[in-house]
Design a protein around this motif. Structure first.
Motif, mmCIF file in Angstrom:
data_model
loop_
_atom_site.group_PDB
_atom_site.id
_atom_site.type_symbol
_atom_site.label_atom_id
_atom_site.label_comp_id
_atom_site.label_asym_id
_atom_site.label_seq_id
_atom_site.Cartn_x
_atom_site.Cartn_y
_atom_site.Cartn_z
ATOM 1 N N ARG A 99 0.833 -1.211 0.000
ATOM 2 C CA ARG A 99 0.000 0.000 0.000
ATOM 3 C C ARG A 99 0.859 1.249 0.000
ATOM 4 O O ARG A 99 0.566 2.213 -0.695
ATOM 5 C CB ARG A 99 -0.938 -0.015 1.208
ATOM 6 N N GLN A 100 1.957 1.228 0.761
ATOM 7 C CA GLN A 100 2.854 2.390 0.777
ATOM 8 C C GLN A 100 3.501 2.577 -0.587
ATOM 9 O O GLN A 100 3.659 3.695 -1.059
ATOM 10 C CB GLN A 100 3.921 2.216 1.857
ATOM 11 N N GLU A 101 3.860 1.476 -1.229
ATOM 12 C CA GLU A 101 4.453 1.553 -2.565
ATOM 13 C C GLU A 101 3.465 2.158 -3.562
ATOM 14 O O GLU A 101 3.849 2.983 -4.399
ATOM 15 C CB GLU A 101 4.876 0.157 -3.022
ATOM 16 N N GLN A 102 2.196 1.782 -3.464
ATOM 17 C CA GLN A 102 1.183 2.352 -4.355
ATOM 18 C C GLN A 102 1.021 3.846 -4.108
ATOM 19 O O GLN A 102 0.919 4.636 -5.048
ATOM 20 C CB GLN A 102 -0.158 1.633 -4.164
ATOM 21 N N ARG A 103 1.036 4.256 -2.842
ATOM 22 C CA ARG A 103 0.956 5.687 -2.528
ATOM 23 C C ARG A 103 2.171 6.417 -3.064
ATOM 24 O O ARG A 103 2.057 7.515 -3.610
ATOM 25 C CB ARG A 103 0.829 5.891 -1.020
ATOM 26 N N ASP A 104 3.351 5.803 -2.916
ATOM 27 C CA ASP A 104 4.573 6.422 -3.424
ATOM 28 C C ASP A 104 4.528 6.584 -4.939
ATOM 29 O O ASP A 104 4.989 7.588 -5.480
ATOM 30 C CB ASP A 104 5.799 5.601 -3.017
ATOM 31 N N LYS A 105 3.946 5.583 -5.641
ATOM 32 C CA LYS A 105 3.819 5.687 -7.102
ATOM 33 C C LYS A 105 2.913 6.841 -7.483
ATOM 34 O O LYS A 105 3.206 7.591 -8.417
ATOM 35 C CB LYS A 105 3.274 4.378 -7.683
ATOM 36 N N VAL A 106 1.803 6.995 -6.767
ATOM 37 C CA VAL A 106 0.877 8.089 -7.060
ATOM 38 C C VAL A 106 1.559 9.425 -6.811
ATOM 39 O O VAL A 106 1.462 10.353 -7.629
ATOM 40 C CB VAL A 106 -0.412 7.946 -6.219
ATOM 41 N N ILE A 107 2.263 9.531 -5.700
ATOM 42 C CA ILE A 107 2.961 10.777 -5.373
ATOM 43 C C ILE A 107 4.044 11.061 -6.408
ATOM 44 O O ILE A 107 4.212 12.208 -6.852
ATOM 45 C CB ILE A 107 3.538 10.712 -3.946
ATOM 46 N N ALA A 108 4.781 10.021 -6.821
ATOM 47 C CA ALA A 108 5.828 10.213 -7.836
ATOM 48 C C ALA A 108 5.223 10.675 -9.158
ATOM 49 O O ALA A 108 5.787 11.551 -9.829
ATOM 50 C CB ALA A 108 6.609 8.915 -8.029
ATOM 51 N N GLU A 109 4.079 10.124 -9.532
ATOM 52 C CA GLU A 109 3.407 10.549 -10.771
ATOM 53 C C GLU A 109 2.934 11.994 -10.662
ATOM 54 O O GLU A 109 3.071 12.775 -11.607
ATOM 55 C CB GLU A 109 2.234 9.611 -11.076
ATOM 56 N N GLN A 110 2.390 12.359 -9.518
ATOM 57 C CA GLN A 110 1.974 13.748 -9.315
ATOM 58 C C GLN A 110 3.167 14.685 -9.367
ATOM 59 O O GLN A 110 3.092 15.770 -9.947
ATOM 60 C CB GLN A 110 1.240 13.890 -7.985
ATOM 61 N N ASP A 111 4.292 14.275 -8.762
ATOM 62 C CA ASP A 111 5.508 15.088 -8.822
ATOM 63 C C ASP A 111 6.013 15.225 -10.257
ATOM 64 O O ASP A 111 6.433 16.301 -10.676
ATOM 65 C CB ASP A 111 6.610 14.475 -7.950
ATOM 66 N N ARG A 112 5.945 14.123 -11.017
ATOM 67 C CA ARG A 112 6.394 14.166 -12.406
ATOM 68 C C ARG A 112 5.533 15.126 -13.215
ATOM 69 O O ARG A 112 6.036 15.931 -13.989
ATOM 70 C CB ARG A 112 6.358 12.771 -13.025
ATOM 71 N N GLN A 113 4.221 15.067 -13.005
ATOM 72 C CA GLN A 113 3.323 15.972 -13.720
ATOM 73 C C GLN A 113 3.565 17.425 -13.324
ATOM 74 O O GLN A 113 3.568 18.313 -14.176
ATOM 75 C CB GLN A 113 1.861 15.585 -13.453
ATOM 76 N N ALA A 114 3.782 17.665 -12.031
ATOM 77 C CA ALA A 114 4.056 19.031 -11.574
ATOM 78 C C ALA A 114 5.374 19.529 -12.167
ATOM 79 O O ALA A 114 5.480 20.695 -12.580
ATOM 80 C CB ALA A 114 4.108 19.083 -10.044
ATOM 81 N N ASN A 115 6.392 18.655 -12.228
ATOM 82 C CA ASN A 115 7.666 19.051 -12.830
ATOM 83 C C ASN A 115 7.507 19.346 -14.314
ATOM 84 O O ASN A 115 8.120 20.281 -14.833
ATOM 85 C CB ASN A 115 8.716 17.958 -12.615
ATOM 86 N N ALA A 116 6.691 18.551 -15.005
ATOM 87 C CA ALA A 116 6.460 18.787 -16.434
ATOM 88 C C ALA A 116 5.761 20.130 -16.638
ATOM 89 O O ALA A 116 6.122 20.891 -17.552
ATOM 90 C CB ALA A 116 5.639 17.643 -17.027
ATOM 91 N N ARG A 117 4.767 20.428 -15.786
ATOM 92 C CA ARG A 117 4.084 21.734 -15.899
ATOM 93 C C ARG A 117 5.051 22.872 -15.604
ATOM 94 O O ARG A 117 5.048 23.889 -16.298
ATOM 95 C CB ARG A 117 2.896 21.782 -14.944
ATOM 96 N N ALA A 118 5.880 22.711 -14.573
ATOM 97 C CA ALA A 118 6.843 23.759 -14.227
ATOM 98 C C ALA A 118 7.849 23.955 -15.362
ATOM 99 O O ALA A 118 8.209 25.098 -15.691
ATOM 100 C CB ALA A 118 7.572 23.407 -12.928
ATOM 101 N N HIS A 119 8.274 22.858 -15.980
ATOM 102 C CA HIS A 119 9.218 22.948 -17.100
ATOM 103 C C HIS A 119 8.570 23.684 -18.276
ATOM 104 O O HIS A 119 9.197 24.551 -18.898
ATOM 105 C CB HIS A 119 9.661 21.542 -17.510
ATOM 106 N N ALA A 120 7.323 23.352 -18.577
ATOM 107 C CA ALA A 120 6.617 24.036 -19.669
ATOM 108 C C ALA A 120 6.449 25.515 -19.346
ATOM 109 O O ALA A 120 6.620 26.375 -20.234
ATOM 110 C CB ALA A 120 5.259 23.372 -19.889
#
Length: 181
Positions: A99-120
């Motif tokens: 369950r923690q791994e699944q939460r970490d994956k969701v958080i990592a995906e959200q971070d990746r999306q936020a980084n992509a938006r910040a880069h754009a």
């Protein structure tokens, strides 16, 4: 046959019958329990209580009178109880980790999306700054305007001096109007 009872050849019949319903388990509630259990088992408090329990168990079965002992050395009942506890603890800990791994994956995906938006956004701002620099290159700067105004002020002062020189009366030795210089 009537339309409601007509069987279609392209639709398979449901041949399975459920005689006994399987018990349903709320996976989320069970996961929360597993996480709280794993969190507790990883504390010093749990280790101290478990150590105290084992010490009391061994002390009772060694020091108590023979008729009050319930687990003689080599403490088979204690070993079985600890094995049972470990056999339940291991899957619960794994469930909590999953369950923690699944939460970490969701958080990592959200971070990746936020980084992509910040880069754009940064790329957009860089393009805007570049276009502003190009536009500013075509616009008169403050220093350029100051130098032009100083030059014009100097020209005006020169013209005023010439006019005042032309209006002054000729000196006694001069004849006629003054010629412009």
């Amino acid at each position: 046959m009537s339309d409601s009872r007509r069987e279609r050849l392209d639709t398979p019949r449901d041949t399975r019958r459920q005689i006994v319903r399987r018990p349903t388990v709320d996976a989320d509630a069970f996961g929360v329990f597993a996480e709280s259990f794993a969190r507790y088992m990883g504390t010093a408090k749990f280790i101290l209580w478990m150590t105290l329990f084992v010490i009391v168990w061994v002390a009772w079965n060694v020091l108590a009178p023979a008729d009050l002992r319930f687990d003689e050395p080599p403490f088979i009942a204690l070993t079985l109880m600890l094995s049972l506890q470990a056999s339940y603890a291991a899957p619960l800990i794994l469930l909590a980790q999953n369950r923690q791994e699944q939460r970490d994956k969701v958080i990592a995906e959200q971070d990746r999306q936020a980084n992509a938006r910040a880069h754009a956004d940064m790329e957009f701002l860089a393009r805007e700054v570049a276009s502003l620099r190009m536009s500013v290159g075509e616009v008169a700067t403050r220093d350029f305007l100051r130098s032009e105004l100083r030059g014009l002020l100097g020209d005006i002062e020169d013209l005023q001096r010439r006019e005042t020189d032309d209006e002054t009366p000729p000196t006694p030795g001069e004849t006629g109007p003054r010629s412009p210089a």
